[in-house]
Design an enzyme around this catalytic site. Structure first.
Site, short mmCIF file in Angstrom:
data_model
loop_
_atom_site.label_atom_id
_atom_site.label_comp_id
_atom_site.label_asym_id
_atom_site.label_seq_id
_atom_site.Cartn_x
_atom_site.Cartn_y
_atom_site.Cartn_z
N ARG A 275 7.09 -0.76 -0.72
CA ARG A 275 7.56 -0.42 0.62
C ARG A 275 8.05 1.03 0.67
O ARG A 275 7.88 1.72 1.68
CB ARG A 275 8.67 -1.38 1.06
CG ARG A 275 9.15 -1.12 2.48
CD ARG A 275 10.15 -2.15 2.97
NE ARG A 275 9.47 -3.37 3.35
CZ ARG A 275 9.65 -4.54 2.78
NH1 ARG A 275 10.48 -4.64 1.76
NH2 ARG A 275 9.01 -5.61 3.19
N ALA A 276 8.67 1.51 -0.40
CA ALA A 276 9.18 2.88 -0.41
C ALA A 276 8.06 3.89 -0.22
O ALA A 276 8.21 4.88 0.51
CB ALA A 276 9.93 3.16 -1.71
#
Length: 678
Positions: A275-276
């Site tokens: 997700r980062a």
């Protein structure tokens, strides 16, 4: 309707304003978490953002704000035909910390659904926030079940309301903005990761900037409309820039070089999951659009990392969020240069949108001198007398704080019986969520239907009610509310012996490691924690009951040792803390964890006084556990005797580990039950 404080009139807080504007340009960034002390314009800036957002086109009469260009085919108010709609301002919906589940997701009239077959649905805050902003002040204090609902809606872009087989679905895509004061407790990791960006805010230490903050606030309070009018030009310019950046966003090119820098940065900082990487890519693209460019540069990647990674690097709840900027620059330089869409020489200190006070305005200046709590500070080194060789009266020679040993997973300590406190994960309790254990008549509106009990109550009256068809004739008096049992959070009050008998460095390190392990367990189980220490001639409340376990860990880390052992004073102080807390939160039950070797010295009859103080806690039916810290080949068994006087259980440091004894919970509960029976 009150006039909001203008967004462009907020002084300083450049990172906060930039993060909010990037989400206004690209809602796909994923929202903002604003962390900081109270009184730093967190809520003011968030509320002011809604006035800058462009209007939203909606289907007339639709309670779920469907887009007329592509209406939701499953909308409860539909079906809608595609066409032109009406415009309205973007909404900012505020979720109160104490909101109910029905207020968040909406309420379904179960009585009408059963009796008439009608889906009578009253939309909640998630429906109101669709295509707008959902703002949660003090998001770290939000109840667990509301957090779960937010996570589901944020992940799926929709909200589902189900009541015994009757369900309603509606779209719920919103910009999630939360504010929090870390001193009041941390967020669950699952929700923390859902926020795309995070910013830390603090009050400025610059007198000129503080003067300007006060000047503008007073001017706004005296004449809100007039103050807003003076900033109307700046507001219009920012609004136009947001519209232009949104239009440019699809044309922004994220080259392979920039993508490689993003991937390398996330790998270098060991963030979990992917997700980062995605959030950084979207943020860097929004930064380029905000700057009016169609190419993502290395400076965009750097700024995106500073906003998207700090809260994703925490390995445990006691780690402070942050990013090593030197390491970031080294990574960008190593994987930049000669790439597609990156700079050969990335700017080490870019500022895509500097505020009136320049980059970093509003942050505290660096402090001179040694860090607080370091050996070079005010705390004397081990064995060195305090205050020029004179220790405080009754304290004895004070030793410097000892570092805690490595924490470990502990056995579950719980309060016996069934409570009705705040939702958590420690002790049994009657809750709104959990396994169904029975039924009762509803008090107020029905929220959790017990279908079998309702049918059983209605069945004997069908002939008298003239039932002729297949449907069951159900009336209000037949409805039954399901009673459920789950888990509650407790107040875990640590009473720690910091006297000279505990002062051996290896021993105190193990003791602190054990307490730190219990604090980690309290964090995971959503408890409140408090810390009482005793040494010398008195006891003190090192930390009043709070949801911030990292604050307790910090106090524990800096705890000095030395002096006599006023055990009675420690127990009496714990009794007083519990008395006050019971008035504030009567439903939350307490668990007292006494960490001591059981010795009592100082004053007249210290052992007898400690016994009477323990009896006072036992008389109040307070659940307790004594962690026996006695070491050496010869053991006096004083901690076990203290546990008996408290009516609780005694465990050694080794027995506290999760893999040591299997019956610790049964021991804690069984001892208390036996005491009550006696």
């Amino acid at each position: 309707m009150s006039t909001p404080f203008p967004f462009t009139a907020v002084v300083g807080q450049d990172d906060l304003r930039l993060a909010l504007l990037l989400n206004a340009v690209s809602p796909a960034v994923g929202g903002v978490l604003v962390r900081g002390e109270k009184g730093t314009a967190k809520s003011t800036a968030v509320r002011a953002l809604s006035a800058l957002l462009p209007e939203v086109a909606v289907v007339p009469g639709c309670r779920f704000s469907c887009d007329p260009g592509s209406p939701d085919p499953g909308c409860t108010d539909g079906p809608h035909e595609a066409g032109t709609g009406t415009g309205r301002p973007a909404r900012m919906v505020e979720l109160p910390v104490g909101a109910s589940e029905d207020r968040l997701v909406g309420a379904l009239d179960i009585e009408r659904a059963l009796a008439e077959g009608v889906k009578a649905f009253e939309p909640g805050l998630l429906a109101d926030a669709h295509r707008g902003i959902l703002y949660v002040d003090e998001v770290n204090l939000l109840h667990d079940h509301l957090v779960d609902l937010l996570l589901d809606a944020a992940a799926m872009g929709a909200s589902y309301v189900e009541r015994e087989g009757v369900s309603v679905r509606h779209a719920a895509r919103f910009l999630l903005v939360g504010t929090m004061n870390p001193e009041e407790g941390e967020l669950r990791p699952q929700l923390l990761d859902r926020f795309g960006l995070t910013v830390e805010v603090a009050a400025s230490r610059e007198p000129d900037q503080r003067v300007e903050v006060v000047r503008r606030r007073l001017a706004y309070d005296d004449d809100p409309a007039g103050f807003a009018a003076r900033w109307a030009g700046e507001e219009a310019a920012v609004r136009a820039r947001i519209v232009a950046a949104r239009a440019l966003l699809p044309s922004v090119r994220l080259g392979d070089g920039a993508l490689r820098q993003i991937a390398a940065t996330c790998a270098a900082f060991e963030v979990d999951g992917m997700r980062a990487d995605i959030v950084m890519a979207r943020t860097a693209t929004a930064l380029a659009a905000w700057a009016g460019r169609t190419e993502v540069l290395a400076e965009d990647v750097r700024q995106a990392a500073l906003l998207a990674l700090p809260h994703r690097r925490r390995r445990n709840p006691f780690d402070a969020p942050g990013l090593d900027e030197d390491k970031l620059d080294e990574t960008l330089e190593e994987f930049g240069g000669g790439g597609d869409g990156t700079d050969d020489d990335p700017d080490p200190d870019p500022d895509p949108d500097p505020g009136p006070d320049g980059p970093g305005g509003g942050g505290p200046p660096p402090q001179d001198g040694p860090d607080e709590g370091s050996p070079a500070g005010d705390v004397p080194a081990q064995g060195e007398p305090a205050e020029n060789g004179k220790a405080p009266a009754g304290q004895g020679p004070e030793q410097s704080p000892v570092r805690a040993a490595e924490p470990f997973r502990t056995r579950t300590l719980s309060v016996p019986g069934i409570g009705e406190g705040a939702a958590g994960r420690r002790s049994r309790a009657r809750t709104e969520h959990g396994r169904t254990t029975g039924s009762r008549r509803p008090r107020g509106s029905l929220t959790k239907l017990h279908l079998a009990a309702t049918v059983q109550a209605a069945a004997p009256h069908q002939r008298a009610r003239g039932r002729s068809g297949r449907g069951l004739v159900v009336r209000r008096d037949d409805l039954r509310q399901a009673t459920r049992e789950g888990r509650e959070g407790n107040l875990v009050l640590f009473v720690v012996d910091a006297s000279g008998s505990m002062a051996a460095r290896q021993r105190m390190g193990a003791v602190k490691g054990a307490v730190l392990s219990l604090l980690l367990d309290a964090y995971q189980r959503r408890d409140k924690v408090g810390l009482v220490t005793f040494r010398g001639s008195a006891a003190e409340v090192a930390l009043p009951p709070t949801s911030s376990v990292d604050a307790a860990a910090a106090r524990l880390e800096s705890l000095p040792t030395g002096g006599r052992t006023p055990l009675a004073a420690g127990l009496l102080k714990a009794h007083e803390v519990l008395r006050v807390e019971r008035l504030r939160d009567p439903a939350r039950r307490a668990l007292v964890v006494v960490v001591t070797d059981g010795r009592a010295t100082g004053g007249a009859e210290p052992v007898a006084l400690a016994g009477r103080a323990a009896g006072l806690l036992a008389a109040g039916q307070v659940a307790s556990v004594v962690v026996d810290c006695e070491s050496g080949p010869v053991r006096l068994g004083l901690a076990g005797r203290l546990a008996g006087e408290l009516g609780g259980a005694a465990v050694t440091l080794d027995e506290l580990r999760a893999d040591s004894i299997a019956g610790l919970v049964r021991d804690v509960q069984g001892t208390t039950t036996s005491r009550r029976a006696a």
